[in-house]
Design an enzyme around this catalytic site. Sequence first.
Site, mmCIF file in Angstrom:
data_model
loop_
_atom_site.group_PDB
_atom_site.id
_atom_site.type_symbol
_atom_site.label_atom_id
_atom_site.label_comp_id
_atom_site.label_asym_id
_atom_site.label_seq_id
_atom_site.Cartn_x
_atom_site.Cartn_y
_atom_site.Cartn_z
ATOM 1 N N LEU A 219 5.714 7.629 -14.014
ATOM 2 C CA LEU A 219 5.579 7.816 -12.565
ATOM 3 C C LEU A 219 5.469 6.445 -11.910
ATOM 4 O O LEU A 219 4.537 5.694 -12.203
ATOM 5 C CB LEU A 219 4.306 8.629 -12.300
ATOM 6 C CG LEU A 219 4.177 9.452 -11.026
ATOM 7 C CD1 LEU A 219 5.259 10.519 -10.940
ATOM 8 C CD2 LEU A 219 2.794 10.097 -10.983
ATOM 9 N N HIS A 220 6.431 6.113 -11.029
ATOM 10 C CA HIS A 220 6.319 4.813 -10.365
ATOM 11 C C HIS A 220 6.979 4.747 -8.988
ATOM 12 O O HIS A 220 6.779 3.783 -8.259
ATOM 13 C CB HIS A 220 6.937 3.723 -11.247
ATOM 14 C CG HIS A 220 8.438 3.735 -11.248
ATOM 15 N ND1 HIS A 220 9.175 4.621 -11.999
ATOM 16 C CD2 HIS A 220 9.344 2.969 -10.590
ATOM 17 C CE1 HIS A 220 10.462 4.395 -11.812
ATOM 18 N NE2 HIS A 220 10.596 3.402 -10.959
ATOM 19 N N ARG A 221 7.751 5.758 -8.601
ATOM 20 C CA ARG A 221 8.457 5.685 -7.326
ATOM 21 C C ARG A 221 7.476 5.653 -6.155
ATOM 22 O O ARG A 221 6.500 6.415 -6.128
ATOM 23 C CB ARG A 221 9.374 6.895 -7.159
ATOM 24 C CG ARG A 221 10.508 6.961 -8.170
ATOM 25 C CD ARG A 221 11.654 6.069 -7.782
ATOM 26 N NE ARG A 221 12.709 6.101 -8.798
ATOM 27 C CZ ARG A 221 13.763 5.311 -8.802
ATOM 28 N NH1 ARG A 221 13.909 4.419 -7.834
ATOM 29 N NH2 ARG A 221 14.669 5.389 -9.746
#
Length: 381
Positions: A219-221
């Site tokens: 998860l990084h957006r």
Amino acid sequence: MVRKPQPPQILCVVGARPNFMKIAPIMRGLNHPQTGLSGKLVHTGQHYDAAMKTTFFEQLHIPQPDIDLEVGSGTHATQTADIMKRFEPVLDEQRPHAVLVVGDVNSTIACALVAVKKGIPVIHVEAGLRSGDRTMPEEINRVLTDQISELLFTTEKSAADNLLREGVDSDRIHFAGNVMIDTLRYNLAQAIPAMTTTSGLKKNGSRLDLSNGYGLLTLHRPANVDHPEVLQNLLSALVDISRDIPLIFPVHPRTRQRIIDAGLEPMIASSALYMTGPLGYLEMLGMMKDARLVLTDSGGIQEETTALGIPCVTLRENTERPITVEQGTNTIVGNDPRAIHACVADILSTGGKSGCIPELWDGQAAERIVETIALWSNGSL
């Protein structure tokens, strides 16, 4: 004594973690004695972590960069501008035959802009991918890089349709396949098993038990992690899912800080959601290969899971890699907890989409790219 003419030099650019997997097979191909080409590597330092950089270069057998710009992090504008300022003197000194860029990060567009303004042809690997979402910085980078590139190598046939629609001449477009999959196939036998990577993970004194399988989460957006309410809703859903199957979560440093800032660590600590630091390529490959499912907002992981036949749940509203949905194992669910729960429940009960391997995802994309560049460089294309 007559000097032997030097082969055309292709200056290859990497800047962020996804670029390393794409450049590795290309560098091997360019520097093969029979190609008649020479590849040099520039690392912009867009994503910089000394330990991870060393790990990736060693694991992927990438030669150490010939030039390191050491730009570091910053806002999109600052980072792009700094790369451009530091890259220009490199072009003046090296005078390459062409500049090759991969993917869609800030380094890609920054170096492409400098090159084309100095009359140096740009080669774009992974061209034509479109999400249709211009709020994503990567989408802007993709569109602009494609417009100024001389050679455009695509990973899937729909990418050519996007480029033609945007006015790119068909003679510049070449369907080569996916270099990410070249790297995956090249390294699959060396992938580090999940049991090894997670051997030290504990919660409440108990070791992580993988005997009934696990899910992998990335998860990084910004759309998912920069808004506390969205991040909390996502993590709440994932904590619930971890009651049915443990989730291993290699955490991007930026995401970890957002979790801390939002005060969400206690919620994760009491669950079967196991946070780790960032993983090397071989560790991550092993985690994906052995997972029952992968939940992600990463573009590259959508491709890798399709190649591995592992069900992928994409936590985004769109994808620039539609072939992973149409032919592969990927399902788009957005960040709605109900949709995430429903998709995961289906995978756990039925095994999820089986999918198939897309055309030319055969581990030989870099060979086709290098062969085309060689023909172009000597005027035979």
